[in-house]
Enzyme design. Sequence first.
Site, PDB file in Angstrom:
ATOM      1  N   TYR A 117      39.588  44.282  33.493  1.00  0.00           N
ATOM      2  CA  TYR A 117      39.218  43.333  32.440  1.00  0.00           C
ATOM      3  C   TYR A 117      38.184  42.334  32.955  1.00  0.00           C
ATOM      4  O   TYR A 117      37.126  42.134  32.338  1.00  0.00           O
ATOM      5  CB  TYR A 117      40.465  42.601  31.940  1.00  0.00           C
ATOM      6  CG  TYR A 117      40.157  41.422  31.039  1.00  0.00           C
ATOM      7  CD1 TYR A 117      39.492  41.603  29.835  1.00  0.00           C
ATOM      8  CD2 TYR A 117      40.537  40.126  31.405  1.00  0.00           C
ATOM      9  CE1 TYR A 117      39.207  40.522  29.005  1.00  0.00           C
ATOM     10  CE2 TYR A 117      40.257  39.048  30.581  1.00  0.00           C
ATOM     11  CZ  TYR A 117      39.590  39.246  29.390  1.00  0.00           C
ATOM     12  OH  TYR A 117      39.299  38.173  28.577  1.00  0.00           O
ATOM     13  N   THR A 121      35.508  35.121  30.578  1.00  0.00           N
ATOM     14  CA  THR A 121      36.869  34.838  31.002  1.00  0.00           C
ATOM     15  C   THR A 121      36.940  34.305  32.426  1.00  0.00           C
ATOM     16  O   THR A 121      36.107  34.663  33.271  1.00  0.00           O
ATOM     17  CB  THR A 121      37.722  36.116  30.917  1.00  0.00           C
ATOM     18  OG1 THR A 121      39.009  35.879  31.499  1.00  0.00           O
ATOM     19  CG2 THR A 121      37.070  37.271  31.672  1.00  0.00           C
TER      20      THR A 121
END
Length: 340
Positions: free
Chosen positions: A151, A127
């Site tokens: 995250y 990501t």
Amino acid sequence: MTTESQSAAKVPVLVTGGAGYIGSHAVLALKDAGWDVSVIDNLSTGFEFAIPDGVTLYRGDIADKELLLRIIAERKIGAIMHFAGSIVVPESVEKPLAYYENNTVKSRALLEAAVEGGVSHFIFSSTAATYGMPDVARVTEETPTRPINPYGWSKLMTEQMLADTAAAHDLNYCVLRYFNVAGADPQARTGQSTAGATHLIKVACEAALGQRDHVSVYGTDYATADGTGVRDYIHVSDLAAAHLLALEELIARPDASLTMNCGYGRGFSVLEVLDAVDRVTNRTIERRMEPRRAGDSGELVSDPSRIRETLPWKPQYDELDTIISHALQWERRLSEIRGA
């Protein structure tokens, strides 16, 4: 890019999280291209209807080493595409340990099974959140990785584990750092199906179809042209195509590993996206201005030079209106599936 990548031998592929949003598009792309593909998914956020006919689904967890080794042996798995994981940034701030467990600890178990099972190639769904709040307008792979939420950290830790594992074992890998994934399969075979999803384009499409009464705009005081967050939106089918090309490259160059951004290199603000949904649907979505969410950055746009130079990747669906049109088409199809 190597010329050999165009004729790389196809190996059986195991897709983790293949019943989820991005994973199911990768499964379709692999199947359409003639690869032997299997899926492991615990269906906690995925859907069995997203698995196409002819693809074997193993319902289970990627931390189940015994199951993984059995699948690898039964299917003679030569490559793993790893999509399984948790992806909601604000939730990761609220539940950090859950994200480290699901995204990092379980990825370690998956890597251990891959090494023991003799898997040669590994593609990891990472990501742009690994970059945090970069100091540059366009993010390259050399931009410092400074995540600002659990995250992003959970993914960056997995990237490091993957690099260390590849250095010690007969395994090469590709890390693909996604920017904002949106849209759906152009044939409406799969799309984003999770109830209560937080992705802007999905939320806006639900609102346009009367499934929500408004769209919340989180943060109007960022240092951007209109004060709302700017993101680089990439069509999920273009992203799936990049995975196949990356796999071919890994097979053709077994001594090489890759880390590449996946984006188009241009950004749209929240308000620009909502204006585009209004334009495509010929209606006006109600917008409610809210405070910033924890863990969000103001602007995150890719420099996709490396992936374009390394792979013969030519996006097919890189217009914002096209992305929105495909997302809308899927929302209508999803209503039919749920109503059936």
